[in-house]
Scaffold this motif. Structure first.
Motif, PDB file in Angstrom:
ATOM      1  N   ALA A 135      12.179  -1.020  15.684  1.00 58.27           N
ATOM      2  CA  ALA A 135      12.775  -0.989  14.472  1.00 58.27           C
ATOM      3  C   ALA A 135      11.913  -1.945  13.482  1.00 58.27           C
ATOM      4  CB  ALA A 135      14.102  -1.716  14.792  1.00 58.27           C
ATOM      5  N   GLU A 136      11.157  -2.892  14.035  1.00 61.85           N
ATOM      6  CA  GLU A 136      10.556  -3.605  12.950  1.00 61.85           C
ATOM      7  C   GLU A 136       9.307  -2.980  12.456  1.00 61.85           C
ATOM      8  OE1 GLU A 136       9.400  -7.600  14.423  1.00 61.85           O
ATOM      9  OE2 GLU A 136      11.600  -8.043  15.025  1.00 61.85           O
ATOM     10  N   GLN A 137       8.737  -1.930  13.231  1.00 58.32           N
ATOM     11  CA  GLN A 137       7.740  -1.155  12.689  1.00 58.32           C
ATOM     12  C   GLN A 137       7.775  -0.033  11.931  1.00 58.32           C
ATOM     13  OE1 GLN A 137       5.248  -0.877  16.214  1.00 58.32           O
ATOM     14  NE2 GLN A 137       5.022  -2.811  16.463  1.00 58.32           N
ATOM     15  N   ALA A 138       8.998   0.761  12.551  1.00 57.56           N
ATOM     16  CA  ALA A 138       9.171   2.009  12.175  1.00 57.56           C
ATOM     17  C   ALA A 138       9.701   2.133  10.698  1.00 57.56           C
ATOM     18  CB  ALA A 138      10.185   2.773  12.902  1.00 57.56           C
ATOM     19  N   LEU A 139       9.212   3.497  10.223  1.00 52.14           N
ATOM     20  CA  LEU A 139       9.950   3.689   8.825  1.00 52.14           C
ATOM     21  C   LEU A 139      11.486   3.909   8.919  1.00 52.14           C
ATOM     22  CD1 LEU A 139       9.184   4.357   5.830  1.00 52.14           C
ATOM     23  CD2 LEU A 139       9.050   6.667   6.484  1.00 52.14           C
ATOM     24  N   GLN A 140      11.598   4.697   9.996  1.00 51.30           N
ATOM     25  CA  GLN A 140      13.086   5.147  10.259  1.00 51.30           C
ATOM     26  C   GLN A 140      13.060   5.124  11.824  1.00 51.30           C
ATOM     27  OE1 GLN A 140      16.026   5.529   8.321  1.00 51.30           O
ATOM     28  NE2 GLN A 140      16.784   5.800  10.170  1.00 51.30           N
ATOM     29  N   GLY A 174      28.652  -6.392  12.099  1.00 49.97           N
ATOM     30  CA  GLY A 174      29.732  -6.437  10.910  1.00 49.97           C
ATOM     31  C   GLY A 174      30.425  -5.238  10.829  1.00 49.97           C
ATOM     32  N   ASN A 175      29.704  -4.287  10.626  1.00 47.44           N
ATOM     33  CA  ASN A 175      30.226  -3.003  10.271  1.00 47.44           C
ATOM     34  C   ASN A 175      31.181  -2.249  11.390  1.00 47.44           C
ATOM     35  OD1 ASN A 175      30.477  -0.029  10.218  1.00 47.44           O
ATOM     36  ND2 ASN A 175      28.993  -0.062   8.393  1.00 47.44           N
ATOM     37  N   GLU A 176      32.582  -2.177  10.960  1.00 45.31           N
ATOM     38  CA  GLU A 176      33.753  -1.785  12.045  1.00 45.31           C
ATOM     39  C   GLU A 176      33.271  -0.470  12.744  1.00 45.31           C
ATOM     40  OE1 GLU A 176      36.282  -3.412  13.113  1.00 45.31           O
ATOM     41  OE2 GLU A 176      37.248  -1.902  14.211  1.00 45.31           O
ATOM     42  N   ALA A 177      32.772   0.592  11.868  1.00 41.53           N
ATOM     43  CA  ALA A 177      32.563   1.866  12.408  1.00 41.53           C
ATOM     44  C   ALA A 177      31.381   1.833  13.323  1.00 41.53           C
ATOM     45  CB  ALA A 177      32.171   2.775  11.099  1.00 41.53           C
ATOM     46  N   LEU A 178      30.293   1.000  13.022  1.00 42.35           N
ATOM     47  CA  LEU A 178      29.339   1.047  13.972  1.00 42.35           C
ATOM     48  C   LEU A 178      29.772   0.193  15.298  1.00 42.35           C
ATOM     49  CD1 LEU A 178      26.061   1.252  14.572  1.00 42.35           C
ATOM     50  CD2 LEU A 178      25.762  -0.970  13.281  1.00 42.35           C
ATOM     51  N   LEU A 186      20.233  -2.694  15.514  1.00 41.65           N
ATOM     52  CA  LEU A 186      21.011  -1.382  15.090  1.00 41.65           C
ATOM     53  C   LEU A 186      21.550  -1.488  13.907  1.00 41.65           C
ATOM     54  CD1 LEU A 186      22.729  -0.647  18.635  1.00 41.65           C
ATOM     55  CD2 LEU A 186      20.737   0.333  17.582  1.00 41.65           C
ATOM     56  N   THR A 187      21.610  -2.863  13.225  1.00 43.06           N
ATOM     57  CA  THR A 187      22.341  -2.872  11.749  1.00 43.06           C
ATOM     58  C   THR A 187      21.365  -3.010  10.876  1.00 43.06           C
ATOM     59  OG1 THR A 187      22.127  -5.350  11.937  1.00 43.06           O
ATOM     60  CG2 THR A 187      24.303  -4.443  12.942  1.00 43.06           C
ATOM     61  N   ARG A 188      20.064  -2.761  11.195  1.00 40.86           N
ATOM     62  CA  ARG A 188      19.017  -2.682  10.217  1.00 40.86           C
ATOM     63  C   ARG A 188      19.014  -1.439   9.224  1.00 40.86           C
ATOM     64  NH1 ARG A 188      13.729  -5.448  11.493  1.00 40.86           N
ATOM     65  NH2 ARG A 188      12.780  -4.108  10.050  1.00 40.86           N
ATOM     66  N   PRO A 189      18.914  -1.597   7.982  1.00 42.63           N
ATOM     67  CA  PRO A 189      19.117  -0.424   7.154  1.00 42.63           C
ATOM     68  C   PRO A 189      17.981   0.616   7.621  1.00 42.63           C
ATOM     69  CG  PRO A 189      17.862  -2.204   5.933  1.00 42.63           C
ATOM     70  CD  PRO A 189      18.203  -2.715   7.184  1.00 42.63           C
ATOM     71  N   ASN A 190      16.864   0.440   8.405  1.00 40.79           N
ATOM     72  CA  ASN A 190      15.949   1.721   8.611  1.00 40.79           C
ATOM     73  C   ASN A 190      16.306   2.076  10.030  1.00 40.79           C
ATOM     74  OD1 ASN A 190      15.123  -0.597  10.029  1.00 40.79           O
ATOM     75  ND2 ASN A 190      12.904   0.099  10.250  1.00 40.79           N
ATOM     76  N   SER A 236      20.674  -8.993  26.096  1.00 45.41           N
ATOM     77  CA  SER A 236      20.058  -8.994  24.871  1.00 45.41           C
ATOM     78  C   SER A 236      20.602  -9.723  23.562  1.00 45.41           C
ATOM     79  CB  SER A 236      20.141  -7.405  24.429  1.00 45.41           C
ATOM     80  OG  SER A 236      19.145  -7.423  23.145  1.00 45.41           O
ATOM     81  N   ASN A 237      19.853 -10.302  22.684  1.00 48.24           N
ATOM     82  CA  ASN A 237      20.312 -11.205  21.566  1.00 48.24           C
ATOM     83  C   ASN A 237      19.736 -10.277  20.446  1.00 48.24           C
ATOM     84  OD1 ASN A 237      21.109 -13.242  23.288  1.00 48.24           O
ATOM     85  ND2 ASN A 237      19.212 -14.200  23.051  1.00 48.24           N
ATOM     86  N   ASP A 238      18.902  -9.332  20.642  1.00 52.22           N
ATOM     87  CA  ASP A 238      18.458  -8.590  19.272  1.00 52.22           C
ATOM     88  C   ASP A 238      18.451  -7.209  19.395  1.00 52.22           C
ATOM     89  OD1 ASP A 238      16.749  -8.053  21.707  1.00 52.22           O
ATOM     90  OD2 ASP A 238      14.880  -8.942  20.396  1.00 52.22           O
TER      91      ASP A 238
END
Ligand code: NAP
Length: 815
Positions: free
Chosen positions: A505-510, A584-588, A613-617, A606-608
Motif C-alpha cells: 500500500a505504501e508503494q502502489a499507486l492503487q 473510523g469509517n463505519e461502512a468499511l 485499508l483506510t489509506r486513500p489509495n 497485526s497493527n498495520d
C-alpha cells in the motif's frame, strides 16, 4: 564482489587488539632481516597461542607420499560428500599445517568435511615446482576412486591451489569440486600492489613478499602461469570462492582474480570483509567476522558438493526430506542420539523451508521469536519480538552451521518417489536435480519434513491464466518487480495478505484488496529488543524463562477458542476495540466484521493491516470475483478493475500433503491411495503400512494458537525413539498398528467435529468438512502424548521372518 561490514563494539575492540598483536609480534619478524629458519620457529611458537575448536581430531598422515594432517570433526557425517585439500600460506617459505590449525580445524568443524592440511615442501630448500608437485600428488591420491575434493588455501597457499587446479586441468586429471581461496597471492611479482602496504595490513610487507618470492622462483620467471596463475588461462575451472579483507596488501589481487575468473566463465564469488586484514579467518572462535566468513565457506560448498554427489547411488541410515525447521530439528536430534549417517534432501537452493520460500514484503513470524527458536538453540540475537523472515532464515542457517549439519544437506535435490522394500526394510528414493540428473538413494528410515505449507495454491478463478500483467504468489515472490506507481490487486486477506498489504500500500499507486471472508485481527504486541534484552538473553536460564513465559501466554490463548472462557471474552474485546480504533469509517468497519467464530481460522496479529485499508489509495473489495481478464479483475457486479500486478495471497495446498512424491508402502499401496479420503496419521507422525516412515508436521499437528516448533521437537523425539527401538531390537521395520491409528483418529475427529474449527471454511478443513490439519488440544497434551512413544502401539518386523510381524514385547525377548 560482496562487501561484509563487521559491526559491534565488542567485535571492534577484539579486532583492534588482534591487529595490534599481529603488527607487534608477527609483522616485524616477517622480514628479510631474519633468517627463514627463525621465521618458521617464531610463527610456530605464536600459533601455539591460537584457539583450536573442540571436537576436532587431528591425525598426522601421508597422502600421495606427501605428509600432512587430517582434521576431522566428531560431528561430521559418516559419509561426507567430499574432502578438503588445504594448502597453507606463508609466502612459499614458512608455515605448516600446525601453524594454520586454527583455520583448518574450524573449516573441518563448520563444513563437516574432513580436511587434509598438506605439509608441502617449502623454499628456499625446495623452490618451484616442488610445492606444486606435492599438491598435485596429494590431490590425485585423494581424488582416486571418485572422491570429490575441494581445493582450499590461503595467501601463497591460495595461489598454489589455483596453480594446482591448472596443472590438473592440463594433465587431464579430475578437477576439484570447488576452490576456496583466502586472500590468495596469485601474482607473485606483486604487480599493481601499492608500493607501501595499507595501514591496516597486519602481516605482510612488500619487502618480505619479494624476498620470499625470489627464494621460491629461483630460476623461474614470475610470469609463468603456475607461479602467477592470475595471468593463466583460467577457463574450465570449478566454482571458486575468494575471501579477502580491505586492509591488506593482496586486496587488489583478490579483485583482479575475481574479474579474471569471471571473464573466463568460471562461477566465482568474491567476498570482501571491510576493515579486516590478511587471512583474518585464522581468528575464528574469537572474531565473529571470521566465524561468519568460514560459515559462508560451508554454505558455498553445499552447492558444488551436492551437484557432485547427486548422481552417485548411496545408502544412509536416515533420509530427511526438507531443510526447514522440522528437518533441521530432526538432524540435530539424530546427531544427539548418535546417528550421524543421514542426509537432508532439499529441493530448493537454500535451507529454511517456508522461510526460504516466503520472502514477500513484510513477512514475519506471528508468534514471539523466543518461542520460535528451538529449546536447544536459543537465539539471543533476535532484534525484535516478532522477527522478520530474513532474520528467521539467518537463525536457521546458524543452527545448521552450529550443529554441523551443512555437510549433510543436499540442496537442489528433489525426491520424486520413495518405495519401501519389505524384504530389506529399506526405503528406495528416486532423486532428481534441476539439471535433470537422476539417481537413487536408500535409507533405513525416512523422515518426511516437507512442511504442510510448501505447495502454493493459486485461486481457482476463471481467467487466471489469461492475465497479461505481473502475476505473483506470496510464496514465490519476484523481488525484481517494483510495485511503485503500479495498480495492484491482492487476492486474499489471511495471515499472509495482512503482512504484505501494508508495505505494498505504501508503494502502489492503487491497491485493491479482494476479501472473500473477513478475519479476526488482534493487536500485535511487537517491540524492538534492546541491547539489554540481548545481553540478558545470553544467559541460558533467562532465555529459558522468557521462552517458557511466552509458551504459557500462548497456551492461555488456546482457551480463547472455547466458548465461555475469560480468554475468549478478552480476545473478542481486544479485536472489537482494535477494529473500532483503527477503522473510523463505519461502512468499511462493517465489511471487516468476521462472519465466523473467533479461532476457526488462524487469528491475524497485526497493527498495520487495518490502517493500510483506510489509506486513500487502497480499496477493500468485498464483491465476489467473477473472473480475471487480461488486464483486470471483474467482480460479480460486472465492474472491472484494471491492474498491472496481481498478487495471490491465497495460501497453500495442504489437502494434498506430499502429493509431489509417490510414496509407496507395504503391498504396493501408495500414500495418495491411503489418504484418498483425507490425510491421517498416528499423532501426525506414523501411518499404517508405511513402515520406518516418520512424518513431521503431518496431519492434525497444526496449531492455531502457538509456535509450531513446540510440536516439532516432541515429534522428532517420538520418531527417533521408534528408530532406536528398531535398531536395538535388530528389527527390519516398525509400523503403527492400524487399529491404534483408527482409534486415535476417531477420537480426534469426535473432538474436532464439535469444535470451533468445524464452523468455517479454512485450510485446516477438507471440502467434506473433515478437519485434517489441526490438533484440537493444548500444546502440553500433544507433547505429553507424543514425546515418548508407547511401543505397544507399534508392530515390529523381525529380521528373519518377513511375513511374521512381531509385537514389541515378543521382539524384545529375542536374543
Ligand atoms: P490462508 O490462510 O489460506 O488464506 C488465503 C486467503 O486467500 C484467504 O483470505 C482466502 O479467503 C483467500 N482466497 C483463497 N482462494 C480464494 C479465491 N478463489 N477467491 C478469493 N479469495 C480466495 O493463506 P495464508 O494467508 O497464506 O496463510 C496460511 C497459513 O500460513 C496461515 O494460517 C499461517 O498458519 C501461516 N502463516 C504464518 C505466518 C507466520 O507469521 N508464522 C505468516 C503467514 C502465514 P477465504 O478465507 O474466504 O478462504
Amino acid at each position: 564482489m560482496i562487501v561484509y561490514q563487521p559491526s559491534g563494539i565488542v567485535e571492534g575492540l577484539k579486532a583492534a587488539l588482534l591487529r595490534t598483536s599481529l603488527k607487534l609480534l608477527l609483522k616485524p619478524v616477517f622480514s628479510p632481516r631474519w633468517s627463514i629458519g627463525f621465521q618458521r620457529r617464531w610463527l610456530l611458537a605464536l600459533s601455539r597461542t591460537t584457539l583450536i575448536p573442540k571436537g576436532v581430531a587431528v591425525e598426522p598422515a601421508e597422502v600421495g607420499g606427501v605428509p600432512g594432517e587430517w582434521l576431522r570433526s566428531a560431528q561430521a557425517p559418516s559419509a561426507p560428500p567430499g574432502v578438503v585439500l588445504y594448502l597453507h600460506g606463508g609466502a612459499y617459505c614458512v608455515g605448516s599445517p600446525a601453524t594454520h590449525r586454527s583455520l583448518t580445524a574450524r573449516l573441518a568443524l563448520v563444513t563437516g568435511l574432513p580436511v587434509f592440511s598438506l605439509d608441502y615442501r617449502l623454499a628456499p630448500e625446495h623452490p618451484f615446482p616442488a610445492g606444486l608437485d606435492d599438491a598435485v600428488a596429494a590431490f590425485r591420491a585423494l581424488a582416486r576412486g571418485g572422491q570429490r575434493v575441494v581445493l582450499a588455501g590461503d595467501s601463497a597457499g591460495g595461489g598454489l591451489a589455483l596453480a594446482t587446479a591448472l596443472a590438473l586441468r592440463e594433465g587431464g586429471s579430475p578437477l576439484p569440486a570447488a576452490m576456496v581461496l583466502f586472500s590468495p597471492w596469485v601474482d607473485v611479482a606483486l604487480r599493481d600492489v601499492p608500493a607501501a602496504e595499507p595501514r591496516g595490513e597486519a602481516m605482510l610487507s612488500v619487502a618480505w613478499a619479494a624476498a620470499c618470492a625470489a627464494h621460491y622462483l629461483r630460476d623461474t620467471s614470475p610470469d609463468a602461469p603456475r607461479v602467477s596463475p592470475l595471468f593463466a588461462d583460467l577457463r574450465g575451472l570449478p566454482p571458486t570462492l575468494i575471501q579477502a579483507g580491505t586492509d591488506e596488501l593482496l586486496h587488489g589481487q583478490a579483485l583482479q582474480l575475481e574479474s579474471a575468473l569471471q571473464a573466463a566463465g568460471v562461477d566465482t564469488r568474491c567476498e570482501i570483509s571491510a576493515h579486516r586484514w590478511h587471512v583474518f579467518q585464522t581468528s575464528g572462535g574469537v572474531l565473529r567476522s571470521a566465524d561468519e566468513a568460514i560459515e559462508r565457506v560451508a554454505r558455498f560448498l553445499m552447492g558444488p558438493l551436492a551437484a557432485a554427489t547427486g548422481t552417485q547411488p548411496s545408502s544412509h541410515e536416515v533420509v530427511i526430506l526438507g531443510a526447514g525447521m522440522s528437518g533441521l530439528c530432526a538432524a540435530v536430534k539424530l546427531k544427539r542420539a548418535g546417528i550421524h549417517d543421514f542426509v537432508i534432501l532439499e529441493k530448493q537452493d537454500g535451507l529454511g523451508g517456508t522461510w526460504w520460500d516466503n520472502t514477500y514484503p513484510g513477512a514475519h513470524v506471528d508468534v514471539p521469536s523466543p518461542v520460535y527458536s528451538f529449546s536447544f538453540a536459543p537465539n539471543p540475537g533476535w532484534t525484535r519480538r516478532f522477527a522478520g523472515a530474513p532474520e528467521i532464515q539467518a537463525y536457521m542457517q546458524k543452527v545448521a552451521t552450529r550443529f554441523g549439519l551443512l555437510a549433510h544437506i543436499r540442496l537442489g535435490t528433489r525426491i520424486s518417489a520413495a518405495r519401501f522394500d519389505d524384504a530389506t526394510g529399506h526405503w528406495h528414493h528416486d532423486i532428481e536435480r534441476p539439471d535433470g540428473a537422476r539417481s537413487t538413494l536408500q535409507s533405513r528410515f525416512f523422515m518426511c519434513s516437507a512442511g504442510p505449507l510448501s505447495q502454493p495454491r493459486w485461486p481457482d478463478i476463471p481467467g487466471l491464466d489469461d492475465f497479461q500483467g505481473e502475476r505473483l504468489h506470496s510464496a514465490r515472490w519476484d523481488h525484481g518487480y517494483a510495485m511503485t506507481g503500479k495498480r495492484v490487486a491482492v487476492i486474499g486477506t489471511g495471515s499472509t495478505a495482512s503482512q504484505l498489504v501494508p508495505p505494498i500500500a505504501e508503494q502502489a499507486l492503487q491497491l485493491h484488496v479482494f476479501q472473500r471472508t473477513a478475519n479476526w485481527v488482534l493487536p500485535r504486541r511487537d517491540r524492538l529488543y534492546t541491547a539489554l534484552d540481548r545481553l540478558l538473553a545470553q544467559f541460558p536460564p533467562y532465555a529459558a524463562m522468557v521462552r517458557w513465559n511466552w509458551s504459557q501466554v500462548l497456551e492461555w490463548g488456546r482457551s480463547g477458542f472455547d466458548e465461555g472462557t475469560l480468554a475468549r471474552r478478552a480476545l473478542l474485546a481486544a479485536a472489537g476495540a482494535q477494529r473500532k480504533k483503527q477503522v473510523g469509517n463505519e461502512a468499511l468497519r462493517q465489511k471487516l466484521v468476521p462472519p465466523y467464530p473467533l479461532g476457526c481460522k488462524r487469528i491475524i496479529y497485526s497493527n498495520d493491516f487495518y490502517p493500510a485499508l483506510t489509506r486513500p489509495n487502497v480499496e477493500l473489495v468485498t464483491d465476489a470475483i467473477a473472473r480475471i481478464t487480461s488486464h483486470g479483475i471483474v467482480t460479480t457486479d460486472g465492474r472491472e478493475r484494471t491492474i498491472d500486478a496481481l498478487v495471490c495471497a491465497t495460501g497453500f495446498d495442504v489437502t494434498h500433503l506430499l502429493s509431489s512424491i509417490r510414496v509407496t508402502g507395504l503391498q504396493g499401496r501408495t500414500l495418495a491411495e491411503t489418504w484418498a479420503h483425507g490425510p491421517e496419521a498416528y499423532h501426525g507422525i506414523t501411518v499404517s503400512s508405511f513402515p520406518n516412515l516418520f512424518l513431521m508436521l503431518g496431519p492434525n499437528t497444526a496449531t492455531g494458537h502457538t509456535s509450531t516448533l513446540l510440536y516439532i521437537e516432541p515429534e522428532v523425539d517420538h520418531a527417533i525413539a521408534c528408530m532406536q527401538a528398531v535398531r536395538a531390537g535388530e528389527h527390519r521395520w516398525i509400523d503403527v498398528r492400524p487399529e491404534v491409528l483408527r482409534a486415535h483418529n476417531d477420537r480426534l475427529q469426535a473432538r474436532l467435529g464439535t469444535s470451533v474449527w468445524s464452523q468455517c471454511r479454512s485450510w485446516y478443513r477438507m471440502e467434506n468438512g473433515r478437519v485434517f490439519a489441526l490438533f484440537p488440544g493444548f500444546t502440553r497434551e500433544y507433547v505429553q502424548s507424543v514425546r515418548v512413544p508407547d511401543l505397544a502401539d507399534y508392530v515390529f518386523s523381525a529380521p528373519s521372518s518377513p511375513a511374521q510381524p512381531v509385537t514389541h514385547a515378543a521382539a524384545s525377548a529375542q536374543p
